[in-house]
Enzyme design. Structure first.
Site, PDB file in Angstrom:
ATOM      1  N   HIS A  86      -7.352  -4.616  10.143  1.00  0.00           N
ATOM      2  CA  HIS A  86      -7.072  -4.420   8.714  1.00  0.00           C
ATOM      3  C   HIS A  86      -5.805  -5.148   8.291  1.00  0.00           C
ATOM      4  O   HIS A  86      -4.875  -5.302   9.076  1.00  0.00           O
ATOM      5  CB  HIS A  86      -7.022  -2.932   8.335  1.00  0.00           C
ATOM      6  CG  HIS A  86      -5.863  -2.160   8.877  1.00  0.00           C
ATOM      7  ND1 HIS A  86      -6.004  -1.002   9.605  1.00  0.00           N
ATOM      8  CD2 HIS A  86      -4.518  -2.357   8.783  1.00  0.00           C
ATOM      9  CE1 HIS A  86      -4.810  -0.541   9.923  1.00  0.00           C
ATOM     10  NE2 HIS A  86      -3.889  -1.336   9.447  1.00  0.00           N
TER      11      HIS A  86
ATOM     12  N   ASP B 196      -7.576  -2.643  14.298  1.00  0.00           N
ATOM     13  CA  ASP B 196      -8.970  -2.888  13.904  1.00  0.00           C
ATOM     14  C   ASP B 196      -9.101  -4.075  12.959  1.00  0.00           C
ATOM     15  O   ASP B 196     -10.145  -4.284  12.351  1.00  0.00           O
ATOM     16  CB  ASP B 196      -9.573  -1.625  13.267  1.00  0.00           C
ATOM     17  CG  ASP B 196      -8.831  -1.200  11.994  1.00  0.00           C
ATOM     18  OD1 ASP B 196      -7.909  -1.921  11.554  1.00  0.00           O
ATOM     19  OD2 ASP B 196      -9.187  -0.141  11.435  1.00  0.00           O
TER      20      ASP B 196
ATOM     21  N   GLU C  81      -9.662  -1.629   5.470  1.00  0.00           N
ATOM     22  CA  GLU C  81     -10.285  -1.327   6.753  1.00  0.00           C
ATOM     23  C   GLU C  81     -11.569  -2.144   6.931  1.00  0.00           C
ATOM     24  O   GLU C  81     -12.071  -2.737   5.980  1.00  0.00           O
ATOM     25  CB  GLU C  81     -10.600   0.174   6.819  1.00  0.00           C
ATOM     26  CG  GLU C  81      -9.372   1.081   6.719  1.00  0.00           C
ATOM     27  CD  GLU C  81      -8.564   1.131   8.027  1.00  0.00           C
ATOM     28  OE1 GLU C  81      -8.634   0.174   8.826  1.00  0.00           O
ATOM     29  OE2 GLU C  81      -7.867   2.138   8.234  1.00  0.00           O
TER      30      GLU C  81
ATOM     31  N   ASP D 238       0.828  -1.202   0.000  1.00  0.00           N
ATOM     32  CA  ASP D 238       0.000   0.000   0.000  1.00  0.00           C
ATOM     33  C   ASP D 238       0.867   1.257   0.000  1.00  0.00           C
ATOM     34  O   ASP D 238       2.079   1.193   0.200  1.00  0.00           O
ATOM     35  CB  ASP D 238      -0.964  -0.003   1.200  1.00  0.00           C
ATOM     36  CG  ASP D 238      -0.304  -0.544   2.485  1.00  0.00           C
ATOM     37  OD1 ASP D 238       0.928  -0.511   2.592  1.00  0.00           O
ATOM     38  OD2 ASP D 238      -1.053  -1.001   3.369  1.00  0.00           O
TER      39      ASP D 238
HETATM   40  C1  F6R Z   1       1.414  -1.673   6.151  1.00  0.00           C
HETATM   41  C2  F6R Z   1       0.091  -2.222   6.239  1.00  0.00           C
HETATM   42  C3  F6R Z   1      -0.708  -2.262   7.487  1.00  0.00           C
HETATM   43  C4  F6R Z   1       0.117  -2.517   8.729  1.00  0.00           C
HETATM   44  C5  F6R Z   1      -0.770  -2.384   9.966  1.00  0.00           C
HETATM   45  C6  F6R Z   1      -0.011  -2.605  11.240  1.00  0.00           C
HETATM   46  O1  F6R Z   1       1.926  -1.833   4.828  1.00  0.00           O
HETATM   47  O2  F6R Z   1      -0.371  -2.632   5.247  1.00  0.00           O
HETATM   48  O3  F6R Z   1      -1.696  -3.246   7.374  1.00  0.00           O
HETATM   49  O4  F6R Z   1       0.673  -3.795   8.668  1.00  0.00           O
HETATM   50  O5  F6R Z   1      -1.332  -1.101   9.985  1.00  0.00           O
HETATM   51  O6  F6R Z   1       0.889  -1.564  11.404  1.00  0.00           O
HETATM   52  P1  F6R Z   1       2.011  -1.647  12.526  1.00  0.00           P
HETATM   53  O7  F6R Z   1       2.883  -2.769  12.154  1.00  0.00           O
HETATM   54  O8  F6R Z   1       2.732  -0.324  12.431  1.00  0.00           O
HETATM   55  O9  F6R Z   1       1.307  -1.830  13.812  1.00  0.00           O
END
Ligand code: F6R
Length: 265
Positions: A138, A136, A143, A67
């Site tokens: 995702h 959450d 989301e 992403d």
């Molecule tokens: C990042 C991504 C997100 C993260 C998620 C957890 O490329 O796609 O799904 O893996 O937001 O983020 P952290 O690891 O910072 O808690």
């Protein structure tokens, strides 16, 4: 799902790095799917250590990012492209030009999503997708209430995710973009193998929901239950909400047979 509970973040990183090493030893030109955020940092450092020790080479690998924020140029300090450069490319022998990501600054974002989706297919698809998980639930930036069949597209970030990620923007929520381009859940599910890493108590509910809850768009990571080869590597704190905690594999009891079965097609 193969759930592996490791004692700490370093041990989680080693479990995931073993998967990368296994794959690359079998297929040196493997296609990796790479995540950003805090979760994979220890894994990337472990990969770096292995490359420096001559135990691993990513030189022939290709990588696709999950992403990118909309509106941030690739060289913006908080862009995901920049993150992957700083946290993975410069620390290993993965070539910068072999890392691909959606361009969040493209003039036509819908066309960019289609181009990106096609480029993953043109590379033969992802052999091993590395994932983190949002509080959450995702995966990527899919989301809650995302279509479980979705493909790369523009998404609106929830306030929770913007809040969680504001630490990468100096703690200023106003600087966190509202939109992103993200691989869809269908795109992620097309990867032949998946490893999700999660550490810390803040991830415990999400891990419980996606592993033990019903498959629901309200916890997008739960769709991984439908994937034929997914490993969930968590530390003790992130495993804390698991009802079946005692049943899952602890690293000191981990076997290698489950993890050595690779899906190639
Ligand atoms: C990042 C991504 C997100 C993260 C998620 C957890 O490329 O796609 O799904 O893996 O937001 O983020 P952290 O690891 O910072 O808690």
């Amino acid at each position: 799902m193969e759930v592996i509970i490791a004692e700490d973040a370093q041990a989680v990183a080693r479990v995931a790095a073993d998967l990368v090493s296994d794959l690359v030893s079998r297929k040196p030109d493997a296609v990796l799917g790479v995540a950003t955020g805090s979760s994979p940092i220890a894994l990337y450092r472990e990969l770096s250590r292995r490359v420096e020790a001559g135990e691993l080479s990513l030189a022939r690998c290709t990588a696709f990012m999950l992403d990118e924020y909309v509106g941030l140029a690739a060289n913006h300090p908080a862009s995901y492209r920049r993150f992957i450069e700083d946290e993975l490319v410069v620390l290993t022998d993965l070539a910068s030009e072999r890392v691909h990501g959606p361009d969040g600054a493209a003039p036509d974002l819908a066309a960019e999503c289609l181009r990106y989706e096609r480029s993953i297919g043109a590379a033969g698809g992802v052999d091993l997708q590395i994932l983190g998980i949002g509080t959450d639930g995702h995966i990527g930036f899919n989301e809650p209430a995302s279509s479980l069949a979705s493909r790369t597209r523009i998404k609106t970030l929830t306030r929770q995710t913007r809040h969680d990620n504001s630490r990468f923007f100096g703690g200023d929520l106003d600087l966190v973009p509202h939109h992103c381009l993200t691989q869809g859940i269908g795109t992620i599910m097309a990867a032949r193998n998946i490893v999700l890493v999660a550490t810390g108590a803040a991830k415990a509910e999400a891990i419980h929901r996606i592993v033990e809850g019903p498959v629901t768009a309200m916890w997008p990571g739960s769709e991984l239950q439908h994937h034929p080869h997914v490993t969930i590597a968590v530390d003790e704190a992130a495993a804390d909400g698991l009802e079946l905690r005692d049943y899952f594999v602890q690293t000191d009891r981990a076997n290698s047979w489950g993890r050595s079965v690779w899906l190639d097609e």
